[in-house]
Design an enzyme around this catalytic site. Structure first.
Site, mmCIF file in Angstrom:
data_model
loop_
_atom_site.group_PDB
_atom_site.id
_atom_site.type_symbol
_atom_site.label_atom_id
_atom_site.label_comp_id
_atom_site.label_asym_id
_atom_site.label_seq_id
_atom_site.Cartn_x
_atom_site.Cartn_y
_atom_site.Cartn_z
ATOM 1 N N LEU A 143 -0.624 1.821 9.902
ATOM 2 C CA LEU A 143 -0.265 2.768 8.834
ATOM 3 C C LEU A 143 -0.121 2.099 7.466
ATOM 4 O O LEU A 143 0.216 2.769 6.491
ATOM 5 C CB LEU A 143 1.060 3.467 9.190
ATOM 6 C CG LEU A 143 1.037 4.306 10.471
ATOM 7 C CD1 LEU A 143 2.434 4.842 10.762
ATOM 8 C CD2 LEU A 143 0.050 5.457 10.354
ATOM 9 N N ARG A 144 -0.391 0.799 7.405
ATOM 10 C CA ARG A 144 -0.240 0.108 6.123
ATOM 11 C C ARG A 144 -1.220 0.637 5.076
ATOM 12 O O ARG A 144 -0.915 0.677 3.888
ATOM 13 C CB ARG A 144 -0.413 -1.400 6.317
ATOM 14 C CG ARG A 144 -0.040 -2.196 5.071
ATOM 15 C CD ARG A 144 0.019 -3.685 5.346
ATOM 16 N NE ARG A 144 1.248 -4.020 6.039
ATOM 17 C CZ ARG A 144 1.341 -4.829 7.092
ATOM 18 N NH1 ARG A 144 0.255 -5.373 7.592
ATOM 19 N NH2 ARG A 144 2.494 -5.089 7.635
#
Length: 323
Positions: free
Chosen positions: A260-261
């Protein structure tokens, strides 16, 4: 680079491209464009006096004892980390001079201490030795530098924006470090005749008389600095709607980014872009503006698609982001 200066939590900038295109020059000129910051005057880590939770042990002890911290304004640190640097030079070590002269065990801060609250620049980052890469990954994740050696036990804040530059022809970057860069910029040799002439002329003017050149562009630099200051003030006021979050997630799903970065970086970069326009909310145009630099270095290689990462991101933008 300006977006990273507005919001340091974006995670830094990777600048990859041809040799001789001014990558290092741009990064080293960054210091002169940044607004000054408030720092504890006699602190070797230039702690932020307005954030007690980020103070080093020495500053925290002073406040606990009821002492007031002297404050001064300093330039934002921009620290070079050279290739071949030793681990002691990076993290800090025993101050041998004081140890030999007085028998006192004292800590000599390293480059990470100098870079706290600023920028750490690595030229030819793809050639950095693995053990230094591992060290940087640990500190970047925690925001603290911990030194346990030679009878020393030191812990100090080390929050910095990582800036890296290099030529991809000379080697690839380790995936773990690549993922730590929030934004990725591709620099190529300009093909436009007028642009090339302007770059060469300005470089020649600077070398002939650096002081006159700086004075000539002083007003322009000041405008950039004021824009960054206003954007930083505006940043907390910029709203991100659920619809924008949906667009962001759809885009990352379509591109197959790991984790999810990518989404977090894209949202933060879009918010900073909106703040630079003094807007009060993120709009699809801001996502379109920053998506290529926030996502292209996060794509998996697809052997069935010979398109470059930038082309793949642009294609996904056209399919999943509204105008």
């Amino acid at each position: 680079m300006t977006i990273a200066a507005v919001d340091g939590s974006i995670g830094g900038v990777l600048v990859f491209g041809d040799r001789g295109t001014g990558k290092s020059t741009v990064v080293r000129a960054l210091a002169g464009l940044l607004p000054t910051i408030r720092a504890v005057a006699d602190c070797q880590y230039h702690c932020d006096p307005d954030k007690e939770d980020t103070l080093c042990d020495s500053c925290r002890d002073k406040t606990a004892a009821g002492k007031s911290l002297k404050v001064r304004r300093i330039d934002v640190p921009v620290v070079d980390l050279p290739l071949g640097v030793t681990e002691d030079r990076v993290v800090g070590a025993l101050d041998l001079e004081r140890a030999l002269s007085s028998g006192e065990k004292a800590f000599e801060p390293g480059l990470l201490a100098r870079a706290n609250r600023g920028f750490l620049y690595i030229d030819e980052v793809n050639l950095l030795e693995d053990h230094i890469v591992d060290l940087l990954l640990d500190v970047a994740a925690s925001g603290e530098n911990v030194v346990e050696r030679e009878g020393l036990s030191v812990r100090h804040p080390a929050k910095f924006v990582l800036i890296g530059s290099g030529n991809p022809e000379e080697g690839e970057l380790r995936p773990q470090l690549l993922d730590r860069f929030g934004l990725s910029v591709e620099v190529s040799t300009p093909e436009d005749l007028h642009t090339r002439m302007q770059v060469v002329r300005r470089r020649d003017e600077y070398e002939a008389d650096p002081h006159a050149f700086v004075e000539k562009w002083k007003r322009k630099d000041g405008q950039v600095r004021r824009n960054i200051e206003r954007a930083r003030d505006q940043l907390p006021e910029v709203e991100v709607s659920d619809k924008i979050l949906e667009h962001t997630s759809r885009l990352c799903i379509a591109l197959g980014t790991d984790g999810l970065r990518g989404e977090l970086t894209l949202i933060r970069a879009a918010r900073a872009a909106a703040a630079l326009e003094l807007a009060d909310k993120v709009e699809p145009k801001h996502l379109r503006q920053v998506a290529p630099v926030a996502l292209r270095h996060r794509l998996r290689r697809n052997p069935l698609d010979e398109s470059g990462s930038t082309t793949r991101v642009q294609r996904a933008i056209e399919e999943h982001l509204p105008e």
